[in-house]
Write a protein that holds these residues in place. Structure first.
Motif, PDB file in Angstrom:
ATOM      1  N   GLY A   1      45.886  44.532  47.184  1.00  0.00           N
ATOM      2  CA  GLY A   1      45.421  43.317  47.802  1.00  0.00           C
ATOM      3  C   GLY A   1      46.851  42.588  48.295  1.00  0.00           C
ATOM      4  O   GLY A   1      48.024  42.783  47.390  1.00  0.00           O
TER       5      GLY A   1
ATOM      6  N   THR B   1      44.717  40.216  39.418  1.00  0.00           N
ATOM      7  CA  THR B   1      43.901  41.340  39.308  1.00  0.00           C
ATOM      8  C   THR B   1      42.942  41.399  38.262  1.00  0.00           C
ATOM      9  O   THR B   1      42.296  42.568  38.362  1.00  0.00           O
ATOM     10  CB  THR B   1      45.069  42.645  39.756  1.00  0.00           C
TER      11      THR B   1
ATOM     12  N   THR C   1      31.961  42.044  47.085  1.00  0.00           N
ATOM     13  CA  THR C   1      33.301  42.603  47.236  1.00  0.00           C
ATOM     14  C   THR C   1      34.006  42.984  46.037  1.00  0.00           C
ATOM     15  O   THR C   1      33.529  42.601  44.971  1.00  0.00           O
ATOM     16  CB  THR C   1      34.208  41.601  48.178  1.00  0.00           C
ATOM     17  N   PRO C   2      34.672  43.932  45.991  1.00  0.00           N
ATOM     18  CA  PRO C   2      35.515  44.370  44.631  1.00  0.00           C
ATOM     19  C   PRO C   2      36.184  43.165  44.245  1.00  0.00           C
ATOM     20  O   PRO C   2      36.391  42.934  42.980  1.00  0.00           O
ATOM     21  CB  PRO C   2      36.609  45.241  45.151  1.00  0.00           C
ATOM     22  N   GLU C   3      36.763  42.259  45.011  1.00  0.00           N
ATOM     23  CA  GLU C   3      37.143  40.969  44.496  1.00  0.00           C
ATOM     24  C   GLU C   3      36.267  40.118  43.754  1.00  0.00           C
ATOM     25  O   GLU C   3      36.665  39.436  42.669  1.00  0.00           O
ATOM     26  CB  GLU C   3      37.914  40.195  45.521  1.00  0.00           C
TER      27      GLU C   3
ATOM     28  N   ILE D   1      36.417  40.916  39.900  1.00  0.00           N
ATOM     29  CA  ILE D   1      37.306  40.371  39.322  1.00  0.00           C
ATOM     30  C   ILE D   1      37.112  38.844  39.090  1.00  0.00           C
ATOM     31  O   ILE D   1      37.518  38.222  38.232  1.00  0.00           O
ATOM     32  CB  ILE D   1      38.450  40.643  40.297  1.00  0.00           C
TER      33      ILE D   1
ATOM     34  N   LYS E   1      43.202  39.127  44.031  1.00  0.00           N
ATOM     35  CA  LYS E   1      43.445  40.254  44.757  1.00  0.00           C
ATOM     36  C   LYS E   1      42.941  41.638  44.002  1.00  0.00           C
ATOM     37  O   LYS E   1      43.153  41.667  42.786  1.00  0.00           O
ATOM     38  CB  LYS E   1      44.756  40.375  44.969  1.00  0.00           C
ATOM     39  N   THR E   2      42.713  42.488  44.703  1.00  0.00           N
ATOM     40  CA  THR E   2      42.452  43.953  44.197  1.00  0.00           C
ATOM     41  C   THR E   2      43.897  44.562  43.935  1.00  0.00           C
ATOM     42  O   THR E   2      44.968  43.767  44.241  1.00  0.00           O
ATOM     43  CB  THR E   2      41.776  44.899  44.923  1.00  0.00           C
TER      44      THR E   2
END
Length: 135
Positions: A96, A120, A27-29, A32, A92-93
Motif C-alpha cells: 500500500g 502494516t 478488505t486486507p486492511e 490489519i 496499509k498492506t
C-alpha cells in the motif's frame, strides 16, 4: 421510497458490492486494523476506527448521488496513549501507498509535533507505545 429501494441504497457502495463470509474483514486492511485494535485493547489503550467513505443516495427525481462522509486523508485509527497523547495510525498492506491527501495529513501531524504512524501490523505501532511507558 419503498423498503426495497432503501435497502438497495444502503447496500450500494462506491467500490461495488463485495460478498464475504460473516466475521471476515471486507478488505486486507480490515484484518490489519483489527490486529492493531486488538493489540491496543490488550494494553488497555483506547483506540477508535475513523470512518471515511460514503454511500449512494437517491434524489427525488430518481437519479443517484454519492454522499461522502469524513475528510479525505484522515487515518484509519486513532489511539489515546497515556504519556504520549494522540497517535494517528494509517493502516496499509505491505504494498500500500499513501494517497496525496494522506501525505498531506502526515505532514500536518509532523509540523504540529503529533505522532503519525503508517502501519502494516501491530509491530509498527508498538514502538510508539513502549518508550513512553504505555505498555
Amino acid at each position: 421510497m419503498t423498503t426495497t429501494a432503501a435497502q438497495q441504497i444502503l447496500t450500494q457502495s462506491r467500490y461495488g458490492q463485495r460478498r464475504r463470509r460473516r466475521g471476515q474483514p471486507a478488505t486486507p486492511e480490515g484484518g490489519i486494523k483489527q490486529q492493531i485494535l486488538d493489540g491496543l485493547a490488550l494494553r488497555k489503550i483506547a483506540a477508535y476506527r475513523i470512518g471515511v467513505g460514503g454511500f449512494t443516495a437517491a434524489n427525488a427525481d430518481g437519479s443517484t448521488r454519492f454522499v461522502a462522509l469524513g475528510s479525505k486523508g484522515v487515518p484509519d485509527l486513532v489511539a489515546l496513549v497515556p504519556g504520549v497523547g494522540t497517535v494517528w495510525i494509517e493502516v496499509k498492506t505491505a504494498r500500500g501507498r499513501l494517497s496525496p491527501e494522506q501525505v498531506g495529513f502526515r505532514d500536518d501531524c509532523r509540523r504540529a509535533g503529533a505522532v503519525h504512524v503508517v502501519a502494516t501490523g501491530f509491530g509498527d505501532v508498538e514502538p510508539w507505545l513502549v518508550p513512553r511507558g504505555a505498555v
